[in-house]
Design a protein around this motif. Sequence first.
Motif, short mmCIF file in Angstrom:
data_model
loop_
_atom_site.label_atom_id
_atom_site.label_comp_id
_atom_site.label_asym_id
_atom_site.label_seq_id
_atom_site.Cartn_x
_atom_site.Cartn_y
_atom_site.Cartn_z
N PRO A 1 0.83 -1.20 0.00
CA PRO A 1 0.00 0.00 0.00
C PRO A 1 0.87 1.27 0.00
N SER B 1 0.33 3.84 1.51
CA SER B 1 0.40 4.44 2.84
C SER B 1 1.61 3.93 3.63
N LEU B 2 2.09 2.71 3.31
CA LEU B 2 3.27 2.21 4.01
C LEU B 2 4.50 3.04 3.65
N GLU C 1 4.41 6.14 2.57
CA GLU C 1 4.21 7.46 3.17
C GLU C 1 4.51 7.42 4.65
N ALA C 2 4.09 6.34 5.32
CA ALA C 2 4.32 6.23 6.76
C ALA C 2 5.81 6.22 7.06
N ALA C 3 6.59 5.51 6.23
CA ALA C 3 8.04 5.47 6.47
C ALA C 3 8.63 6.87 6.34
N GLY C 4 8.25 7.59 5.27
CA GLY C 4 8.74 8.95 5.09
C GLY C 4 8.28 9.85 6.23
N ASP C 5 7.04 9.66 6.63
CA ASP C 5 6.45 10.46 7.71
C ASP C 5 7.22 10.28 9.02
N LEU C 6 7.71 9.05 9.24
CA LEU C 6 8.42 8.76 10.49
C LEU C 6 9.90 9.14 10.40
N GLY C 7 10.30 9.73 9.27
CA GLY C 7 11.65 10.27 9.20
C GLY C 7 12.60 9.52 8.28
N ALA C 8 12.10 8.54 7.52
CA ALA C 8 12.98 7.79 6.65
C ALA C 8 13.13 8.50 5.31
N SER C 9 14.37 8.64 4.84
CA SER C 9 14.59 9.18 3.50
C SER C 9 14.17 8.12 2.48
N THR D 1 13.68 4.14 3.12
CA THR D 1 12.36 3.53 2.92
C THR D 1 12.48 2.30 2.03
#
Lengths: 305, 343
Positions: free
Chosen positions: A203, A205-206, A208-216, A220
Amino acid sequence: MTQPTAPTATAPSSGTGAVARRASSFLATRPRLRLGLLLSAPLTWLVLVYVVALAALLVTALWSVDAFTGEIDRGLTLDNLREVATESLYRTVTLRTLGVAALVTVIDVAIALPIAFYMAKVASPRARRLLVVAVLTPLWASYLVKAFAWRSLLSEGGLVDWVLNPFGAHSPGYGLTAVVMTQAYIWLPYVILPIFAGMERVPDSLLEAAGDLGASAGTTVRTVVMPLLLPAVVAGSIFSFSLTLGDYISVNIVGGANQMLGNLVYTNVGAANNLPLAAAIALVPIVIMLGYLAAVRRTGALDNL
Amino acid sequence: MSSTGATPAIRLTGLQKHFGDVRAVDGVDLEIADGEFFSMLGPSGSGKTTVLRLVAGFEQPTGGTVELAGRDVTGTAPFERDVNTVFQDYALFPHMSVLENVAYGLRVRGVGKAERRRRALEALATVRLDHVADRRPTQLSGGQRQRVALARAVVVRPRVLLLDEPLGALDLKLREQMQVELKQLQRDLGITFVFVTHDQEEALTLSDRVAVFNEGRIVQLGSPREVYERPVDAYVASFVGTSNLFDAEVARAVLGRDGRYALRPEKIHLAAEPDAGATTPEHDRVRGVVAETIYLGIGRRVVVDTEHGARLVVLEPSTAPAAVERGDHVVASWRHADLVTLA
């Protein structure tokens, strides 16, 4: 009181309808019988075509050929297997075949990953449909045509030469490099499609969630995309690896004097008239694939399938 | 809770987002104060989720700017923004354990192993899920996944938490329980919550302020009480709760006045015809016949066809003395002050 206009469920119907109805109500209460009927055709197919053929191969490998008459001797012997396992010719060809198959797989996965990512996550729905068609189109053309097309591309004075000559480089000519290029081209769709399907199942959203939590983006890919995609990559690699292991046609067409396992099988069935030895050689790729699958299983890559 | 002087946690200026010809967000100006529980309320397609995604950085605006704590972050990537998101589908990583999921934000920030384990367990404890730390997300119930997603988002201590319909997939009982937990969590952490929902009740009960969205714009911004009691137009009046709307024609017939008005069902009093109800000059009165009564548990919804043809929906509390029945002739009355003038 008015007459009912529609027939009721219990009304008697025509002969065949009644039989069909009785049969389906008979089956409705017997789930095991239903399952048995459903699976009998594919199971028969699988057992006959697959298991029996494999067993026949194994048995044939245990036979031998009479050196004078050329007749097949059906007495069981391990000579063929011993010869394949110990002769240096077979070891060299096996290693060469393994190397080509591994290289083809690495190249295909490296090309397929970005293409599949673009198809699944970036392209518009319209572009995605066109790309799927584009990936599938080469499968419409005959294998032979594609192999000969590469032969002409790589020939002296061919397209590859013509493009590279201004830069002072030449076509690799016919040989193992040409085999790797041709095989990588021919099996590429089989690697792109499973990876594309796997990527589509991840998905958005997975990511996006990684980027959202600070992953480049790189992090990701490393921590989320690749682990989730591993089963799909393995599936694709099984295609390219096993198909290359068994190939002998493109080696004949662009491989120059080189031989792979498939060529040895081919010569032993044909010119050498030694079917038992051919069967023994044919077991090599099967054993390699079993080993490959066992190794993959061990990594746990298939647990999330 | 409006910001006077202090730098707002979020400031949106002239924010626009177009998808082809569709103007998903069409000029939004908004300031959200530090520590505020702010809700964006609207039907699907009203632009509220797109605004959230623009703040998180998943989309880039067609026009306008996004400021976080006074810094213009327009054009920066999500991982460069000090906000975290709780996704509608939770977006938990299926290949990681619950603990690894919660620790992910710490891991990519290079926090040491022991430290991130401690902090992740701490975050799981605040949502009372430290006992499932070693399970996979697929082994959890919907409510548990929701709380893991919350823990994962707050473990990195963001300034702002964005919540995209986080309770949409839960059943009613669980939703009510999670509402209480969310409110508590926000109070304990003291961080700004931006909550996107299409559930007006959720928005009203949780928020310090509510922005009602329609067609990519904010149509009303205010406290839940303001939005409910004083809707600015017919759209807000009918989307937030139920309203009886009087258009110009009905208003003239029933009220003898020009203009457009809204009236909440619970503000109407019903009386059987003979005792004409309250007759003070600050009341409007209208005769009618009861068309339908619906039992609601906490009260009854009574539909009255008025003598002027317009329909009124009335909410009678269960404590109302003499219940009217279908076919009864009644007088409906309400205070002038309860009538809301619409734009």
